[in-house]
Motif scaffolding. Sequence first.
Motif, mmCIF file in Angstrom:
data_model
loop_
_atom_site.group_PDB
_atom_site.id
_atom_site.type_symbol
_atom_site.label_atom_id
_atom_site.label_comp_id
_atom_site.label_asym_id
_atom_site.label_seq_id
_atom_site.Cartn_x
_atom_site.Cartn_y
_atom_site.Cartn_z
ATOM 1 N N VAL A 17 0.833 -1.190 0.078
ATOM 2 C CA VAL A 17 0.084 0.035 0.080
ATOM 3 C C VAL A 17 0.983 1.349 0.064
ATOM 4 O O VAL A 17 1.812 1.457 0.789
ATOM 5 N N VAL A 18 0.424 2.252 -0.920
ATOM 6 C CA VAL A 18 1.487 3.344 -0.814
ATOM 7 C C VAL A 18 0.546 4.557 -0.018
ATOM 8 O O VAL A 18 1.272 5.456 0.301
ATOM 9 N N CYS A 19 -0.880 4.628 -0.290
ATOM 10 C CA CYS A 19 -1.515 5.520 0.491
ATOM 11 C C CYS A 19 -2.958 5.036 0.960
ATOM 12 O O CYS A 19 -3.346 3.936 0.161
ATOM 13 N N VAL A 20 -3.431 5.559 1.941
ATOM 14 C CA VAL A 20 -4.596 5.241 2.549
ATOM 15 C C VAL A 20 -5.725 6.173 2.834
ATOM 16 O O VAL A 20 -5.104 7.280 3.459
ATOM 17 N N TYR A 21 -7.130 6.120 2.384
ATOM 18 C CA TYR A 21 -7.905 7.290 3.059
ATOM 19 C C TYR A 21 -9.060 6.486 3.732
ATOM 20 O O TYR A 21 -9.470 5.364 3.073
ATOM 21 N N ALA A 22 -9.242 6.988 5.011
ATOM 22 C CA ALA A 22 -10.304 6.210 5.560
ATOM 23 C C ALA A 22 -11.067 7.167 6.323
ATOM 24 O O ALA A 22 -11.001 8.231 6.631
ATOM 25 N N THR A 23 -12.456 6.731 6.407
ATOM 26 C CA THR A 23 -13.387 7.483 7.061
ATOM 27 C C THR A 23 -14.554 6.482 7.980
ATOM 28 O O THR A 23 -14.673 5.381 7.314
ATOM 29 N N GLY A 24 -15.152 7.073 8.805
ATOM 30 C CA GLY A 24 -16.241 6.247 9.514
ATOM 31 C C GLY A 24 -17.383 6.978 9.971
ATOM 32 O O GLY A 24 -17.255 8.352 9.973
ATOM 33 N N THR A 25 -18.208 6.341 10.610
ATOM 34 C CA THR A 25 -19.317 6.874 11.202
ATOM 35 C C THR A 25 -19.825 6.043 12.445
ATOM 36 O O THR A 25 -19.301 4.887 12.619
ATOM 37 N N SER A 26 -20.780 6.770 13.124
ATOM 38 C CA SER A 26 -21.291 6.218 14.362
ATOM 39 C C SER A 26 -22.696 5.597 14.235
ATOM 40 O O SER A 26 -23.340 6.775 13.392
ATOM 41 N N ASN A 51 -18.649 1.780 11.939
ATOM 42 C CA ASN A 51 -18.687 1.579 10.551
ATOM 43 C C ASN A 51 -17.563 2.223 9.873
ATOM 44 O O ASN A 51 -17.469 3.594 10.289
ATOM 45 N N ALA A 52 -16.851 1.824 9.202
ATOM 46 C CA ALA A 52 -15.810 2.637 8.418
ATOM 47 C C ALA A 52 -15.386 2.149 7.056
ATOM 48 O O ALA A 52 -15.856 1.007 6.751
ATOM 49 N N THR A 53 -14.912 2.914 6.413
ATOM 50 C CA THR A 53 -14.433 2.511 4.936
ATOM 51 C C THR A 53 -12.866 2.846 4.846
ATOM 52 O O THR A 53 -12.691 4.239 5.134
ATOM 53 N N MET A 54 -12.187 2.098 4.064
ATOM 54 C CA MET A 54 -10.622 2.236 3.717
ATOM 55 C C MET A 54 -10.817 2.268 2.319
ATOM 56 O O MET A 54 -11.115 1.341 1.813
ATOM 57 N N VAL A 55 -9.967 3.214 1.640
ATOM 58 C CA VAL A 55 -9.537 3.009 0.090
ATOM 59 C C VAL A 55 -7.986 3.025 0.024
ATOM 60 O O VAL A 55 -7.475 4.032 0.467
ATOM 61 N N MET A 56 -7.464 2.013 -0.361
ATOM 62 C CA MET A 56 -5.932 1.740 -0.316
ATOM 63 C C MET A 56 -5.453 1.854 -1.766
ATOM 64 O O MET A 56 -6.104 0.940 -2.750
ATOM 65 N N LYS A 57 -4.604 2.486 -1.996
ATOM 66 C CA LYS A 57 -3.785 2.411 -3.193
ATOM 67 C C LYS A 57 -2.452 1.645 -3.383
ATOM 68 O O LYS A 57 -1.704 2.020 -2.380
ATOM 69 N N PHE A 58 -2.389 0.649 -4.152
ATOM 70 C CA PHE A 58 -1.256 -0.057 -3.867
ATOM 71 C C PHE A 58 -0.189 0.342 -4.993
ATOM 72 O O PHE A 58 -0.393 0.979 -6.106
ATOM 73 N N LEU A 88 -6.053 4.822 10.732
ATOM 74 C CA LEU A 88 -6.596 5.380 11.614
ATOM 75 C C LEU A 88 -6.380 7.107 11.744
ATOM 76 O O LEU A 88 -7.220 7.640 12.041
ATOM 77 N N GLU A 89 -5.274 7.187 11.399
ATOM 78 C CA GLU A 89 -4.671 8.811 11.252
ATOM 79 C C GLU A 89 -5.484 9.235 10.280
ATOM 80 O O GLU A 89 -6.036 10.598 10.536
ATOM 81 N N SER A 90 -5.955 8.830 9.242
ATOM 82 C CA SER A 90 -6.585 9.344 8.249
ATOM 83 C C SER A 90 -7.972 9.436 8.428
ATOM 84 O O SER A 90 -8.508 10.497 8.348
ATOM 85 N N CYS A 91 -8.603 8.745 9.327
ATOM 86 C CA CYS A 91 -9.809 8.694 9.786
ATOM 87 C C CYS A 91 -10.224 9.860 10.872
ATOM 88 O O CYS A 91 -10.935 10.567 10.788
ATOM 89 N N VAL A 92 -9.268 10.060 11.350
ATOM 90 C CA VAL A 92 -9.191 11.189 12.526
ATOM 91 C C VAL A 92 -8.842 12.672 11.665
ATOM 92 O O VAL A 92 -9.775 13.571 12.020
ATOM 93 N N ASN A 93 -7.845 12.914 10.734
ATOM 94 C CA ASN A 93 -7.676 13.890 10.443
ATOM 95 C C ASN A 93 -8.327 14.398 9.012
ATOM 96 O O ASN A 93 -8.164 15.291 8.529
ATOM 97 N N GLY A 94 -8.889 13.388 8.557
ATOM 98 C CA GLY A 94 -9.709 13.459 7.073
ATOM 99 C C GLY A 94 -8.629 13.571 5.758
ATOM 100 O O GLY A 94 -9.251 14.052 4.805
ATOM 101 N N ASN A 95 -7.363 13.421 5.955
ATOM 102 C CA ASN A 95 -6.452 13.510 4.724
ATOM 103 C C ASN A 95 -6.160 12.015 4.244
ATOM 104 O O ASN A 95 -6.099 11.061 4.968
ATOM 105 N N VAL A 96 -5.467 11.981 3.121
ATOM 106 C CA VAL A 96 -4.993 10.853 2.626
ATOM 107 C C VAL A 96 -3.585 10.657 3.284
ATOM 108 O O VAL A 96 -2.997 11.797 3.361
ATOM 109 N N VAL A 97 -2.901 9.562 3.759
ATOM 110 C CA VAL A 97 -1.857 9.280 4.305
ATOM 111 C C VAL A 97 -1.107 8.225 3.513
ATOM 112 O O VAL A 97 -1.587 7.406 2.927
#
Length: 205
Positions: free
Chosen positions: A61-70, A83-90, A191-200
């Motif tokens: 994986v080179v980058c990941v974006y994640a977001t979640g909801t309650s 509930n969460a979704t992760m998008v990973m680019k390889f 997890l970092e992406s989910c917290v800050n809203g950025n692609v990591v």
Amino acid sequence: YLSLYNQIKSDSIGTPLTASIFFGDHPVPSREFLLQGGGNIISDCSAHDVDYIRWVLGDEVVCVYATGTSSDEELKETGVIDNATMVMKFKKGTVVTLTLSRGANYGYDQRCEIFGSKGLASVKNISEDASELSNEFGTHRPKWAHSFPQRFEMAFGQELDAFADTLLLGKEWPVKEKDCVAVQKVCDAALESCVNGNVVYLDTQ
């Protein structure tokens, strides 16, 4: 899951372009578990599928974006994401979407689908039993397998066999330290992406 791996490695679907993985937990964890340190769903549940898709693709994986909801206000107020979704680019270009949920009240929902330049390969769910009823009201099937002991009973047995072969026959253990570290880095980045809203972006050197 092993058959899907072999299909990818034998070039049955060509170049993997996208993949979609769904993890729906069952039984739904108790409210007490979620509210009293049950763990963010990304930290608790994503590692298994991240580990698997890395192995299948033979890629990092080179980058990941994640977001979640309650799913309700009480969980939202206490900062619990169920509930969460992760998008990973390889590295080789494959884009993988991993959807995670604590709330599959219809059974343990575990699916994986990989779309390639020449076809599609997938892993479907397993029902509690193989029965099926058809009548004037429609076609009815059992729920999905209850939880992970039932869904992955064969896999757990094969893991024990591999462990015994390592101890008794001196065979090489298939899981490497670098794989465990790589998976944890992806989960931490999500997890970092989910917290800050950025692609990591990950260092894959």
